[in-house]
Write a protein that holds these residues in place. Structure first.
Motif, PDB file in Angstrom:
ATOM      1  N   LYS A 175       0.831  -1.196   0.000  1.00 48.77           N
ATOM      2  CA  LYS A 175       0.000   0.000   0.000  1.00 48.77           C
ATOM      3  C   LYS A 175       0.872   1.256   0.000  1.00 48.77           C
TER       4      LYS A 175
ATOM      5  N   SER B  46     -13.459   8.120   3.933  1.00 50.27           N
ATOM      6  CA  SER B  46     -12.255   7.416   3.487  1.00 50.27           C
ATOM      7  C   SER B  46     -12.392   6.945   2.043  1.00 50.27           C
ATOM      8  N   THR B  47     -13.600   6.532   1.676  1.00 50.33           N
ATOM      9  CA  THR B  47     -13.831   6.120   0.290  1.00 50.33           C
ATOM     10  C   THR B  47     -13.528   7.274  -0.657  1.00 50.33           C
ATOM     11  N   ASN B  50      -9.858   7.562  -0.989  1.00 50.50           N
ATOM     12  CA  ASN B  50      -9.297   6.474  -1.789  1.00 50.50           C
ATOM     13  C   ASN B  50      -9.615   6.644  -3.267  1.00 50.50           C
ATOM     14  N   SER B  55      -6.855   4.388  -5.176  1.00 53.26           N
ATOM     15  CA  SER B  55      -6.843   3.016  -4.641  1.00 53.26           C
ATOM     16  C   SER B  55      -8.170   2.323  -4.931  1.00 53.26           C
ATOM     17  N   GLU B  75      -3.172   3.859  -9.329  1.00 53.20           N
ATOM     18  CA  GLU B  75      -2.737   4.596  -8.145  1.00 53.20           C
ATOM     19  C   GLU B  75      -1.283   5.070  -8.242  1.00 53.20           C
ATOM     20  N   ARG B  84       0.105  11.098   0.703  1.00 58.29           N
ATOM     21  CA  ARG B  84      -0.923  10.488   1.565  1.00 58.29           C
ATOM     22  C   ARG B  84      -0.378  10.125   2.937  1.00 58.29           C
ATOM     23  N   PHE B  86      -1.978   7.847   6.213  1.00 55.03           N
ATOM     24  CA  PHE B  86      -3.116   7.001   6.563  1.00 55.03           C
ATOM     25  C   PHE B  86      -3.366   7.009   8.065  1.00 55.03           C
ATOM     26  N   ASP B 250      -5.861  11.013   6.012  1.00 52.21           N
ATOM     27  CA  ASP B 250      -7.031  10.224   6.392  1.00 52.21           C
ATOM     28  C   ASP B 250      -6.975   9.900   7.885  1.00 52.21           C
TER      29      ASP B 250
END
Lengths: 316, 342
Positions: A175, B46-47, B50, B55, B75, B84, B86, B250
């Protein structure tokens, strides 16, 4: 007494041979290390690509080709095996373990075709030139040692480059790798290719060393590879986390594995049990740390707690 | 610069567990916007993130980056446009690699990973060290330590740095991008940027002459001063760079203890302000959502239910926000007030 000394002498004389085999299988284990530890993929292609490397090399040498070109061709064959597994996984979305099994299966037929239907192909070191042969064990020892040292050094350099580092990142955290703009699919394919290329190279070396390539020579290669990786890890992981040392430890793991095995055989164990022994060794090395952390440590804590409670109860 | 048009996304379509994650979301970000996003669990925050980063691909709708649809671009290909961080500190870094290797990976974002270059060079180490010092977490002394050994806060701060550092484009590239991506007449833009750059070069040359002709300085001092003005020149070039990454955060402080969370947030704010980055930050903390940024978005059940900007945002209080939240999501109010209760 005399008899025992002879026995011991025989054993010592057999050691260089086991070390040689250990280095060859250790080189194969280095390929397994790249997928299993660096890419974090369990790749079962190796059983097929190892045999393919051996057979391609043997067929080429037998037909009058140069041994170095034979090794190179074996290496390329391994690259292709890795490519197929990689594409099955990344393009078609097949889980890597299954993709490896599929390639391995297909390799069997292809190997048979390359060998023109023969189950084994001999490479006579007396009539043709080969790089290493068991007819001259001491010469083979330093050649193999040098070859593996060069390959470890090359791999160390490779994993220090931008591309190599991005492969390590892919295995470490996909990721994160994607978020940093790394093409993880490409890297997985590349890693599988390099891994199987090295495995096939080891197959070619083994075919030259033992004087023949066998359609079955790759069977259980993955287990021997894992065995070497875990033995090397168990012994050397506490010394230094250095990446080069980790790779060297895999080869040393292979040597230790082979020395142990030749010892066991020398003592007189039935050779039919060898593969089972390999499986048991891997299971033990993988299982012992788990047993220690899950059962033994808890057991110790429980004892300590019981003791503490007892003394506190007495005081209270 | 970044625009979402009619984004729709369903999870598990056609099954009993079908959920609508995003329901026709439209959003336009301006250069330099710092948006905070709040909303209950399953609101689609979060969607949304993404989908922007790639992603997840949307069922329908477009993600426009500088007027170009990038919703279906993979991505890693658009990673150079985004930085990003997380929620899980484990996700943003490679645990088995060292601090410096992680930074080097991030530094190469958007560049080809070459087989013929080391993953980092000596001058990179200097640059990384100076950047790590600004985090004030002592990470500059742990350059060669594996990231897995760092604490969650250190890892998040490192991820934040990784999200924002990158190769600086050359002055020529900056000029090109300026003309290409800025709004307005191309010829005028070209003239404008040429003039600006010429001025910077003139100033640089003037001060260079001054230093070189100054006899009271020793050779080393001259060298140092020249290096200094070079830095000034390069940073003034960079102030015209319009291709800075959009920062996507996020809930990056949710897994940290309150004190560390505050520190990471302050660092975030500083980095955003210093680099004038366009930022989207999801948070569960209403106080932070109000404190930071110039715009606040509230989401509920896959929709943007409130969009508060400018002065209105400055006057916002937690009470007002809670009221708004309750009226906007009557149905899942109970579940959400439990989360927002603190």
């Amino acid at each position: 007494m005399q008899q025992f000394l002879n026995y011991l002498l025989n054993y010592v004389q057999s050691l260089p041979g086991s070390v040689n085999l250990g280095i060859i299988w250790g080189l194969m284990a280095l390929g397994v290390f790249i997928t299993y530890k660096v890419l974090d993929v369990a790749d079962l292609t190796v059983d097929g690509s190892f045999a393919m490397g051996g057979i391609v090399c043997a067929v080429f040498i037998k037909s009058g080709g140069n041994f170095a070109v034979g090794l190179l061709l074996g290496f390329v064959a391994g690259l292709l095996c890795g490519l197929v597994t990689g594409l099955l996984h990344t393009l078609l979305g097949i889980p890597p373990i299954l993709a490896g099994i599929l390639t391995q299966l297909a390799c069997w037929s292809i190997n048979l075709k390359i060998a023109s239907g023969a189950a084994n192909i001999s490479v006579n070191a007396r009539t043709t030139t080969v790089l290493v042969s068991q007819l001259d064990k001491y010469n083979a020892l330093w050649i193999l040692f040098l070859a593996v040292a060069i390959i470890v050094a090359l791999l160390y350099i490779f994993f220090g480059t931008q591309l190599g580092a991005s492969i390590r990142a892919t295995g470490n955290n996909q990721k994160m790798a994607r978020a940093q703009g790394i093409n993880t699919k490409f890297n997985i394919v590349l890693g599988l290719m390099i891994s199987n290329g090295i495995v096939a190279l080891a197959g070619g070396l083994l075919a030259q060393y033992q004087g023949f390539a066998d359609i079955n020579m790759g069977r259980g290669a993955i287990v021997i590879g894992l065995c070497s990786v875990v033995i090397g890890h168990a012994i050397f992981s506490k010394i230094s986390p250095n990446f080069g040392l980790r790779m060297a430890s895999v080869v040393v793991g292979g040597i230790i594995y082979y020395v142990i095995f030749s010892t066991v055989v020398f003592i007189g164990m039935d050779t039919d049990f060898l593969k089972m022994l390999a499986a048991v060794v891997v299971a033990l090395f993988l299982g012992v740390p788990y047993i220690k952390s899950h059962y033994y440590d808890d057991f110790k804590k429980r004892l300590a707690n019981r003791k503490m409670k007892k003394s506190q109860d007495v005081e209270g | 610069m970044l625009e979402l048009r009619n984004i729709k996304k369903k999870f598990n379509p056609g099954t009993a567990s079908e959920t609508i994650a995003l329901d026709n979301v439209n959003l336009t970000l301006k250069e330099g916007d710092f948006i905070t996003v709040i909303g209950g669990n399953g609101a689609g925050k979060s969607t949304l993130m993404n989908i922007i980063a790639g992603s997840i691909k949307p069922d329908s709708g477009m993600v426009l980056l500088d007027d170009e649809d990038v919703s279906l671009v993979s991505e890693h290909k658009k990673a150079q446009y985004f930085g990003r961080v997380f929620q899980d500190p484990m996700v943003g870094t490679a645990a088995d690699m060292t601090v410096i290797e992680n930074l080097a990976l991030a530094f190469g974002r958007g560049q080809r990973r070459s087989l013929f270059k080391w993953s980092y060079r000596k001058e990179d180490v200097e640059y990384f060290t100076s950047e790590l010092k600004t985090l004030d977490l002592g990470l500059e002394n742990k350059l060669y330590q594996k990231v897995g050994l760092l604490s969650g806060g250190q890892r998040q701060a490192l991820t934040l740095l990784m999200a924002t550092i990158r190769h600086h484009p050359s002055p020529r590239q900056i000029k090109k991008d300026y003309v290409r991506f800025s709004a307005g007449d191309k010829n005028f833009l070209k003239e404008e940027i040429d003039q600006a750059f010429n001025k910077i070069i003139e100033e640089y040359n003037a001060s260079k002459k001054e230093i070189e002709s100054n006899t009271s300085l020793s050779k080393e001092e001259k060298k140092l001063k020249l290096k200094e003005i070079k830095g000034v020149r390069d940073s003034s070039f960079r102030s015209y760079d319009v291709t800075k990454p959009v920062l996507l955060l996020d809930e990056h402080t949710a897994a940290l203890d309150p004190k560390t969370a505050e520190k990471v947030l302050e660092t975030t704010d500083r980095i955003v302000k210093e680099n004038q980055l366009t930022t989207i930050m999801i948070t569960h903390n209403m106080k932070d959502a109000i404190k930071y940024g110039n715009r606040l978005i509230m989401m509920s059940k896959g929709r943007v239910v409130a969009d508060i900007k400018g002065e209105e945002k400055q006057k916002l209080t937690i009470e007002k926000l809670l009221d708004m939240f309750v009226t906007n999501s009557k149905n899942d109010m109970l579940a959400d007030s439990a989360i927002f209760g603190d």
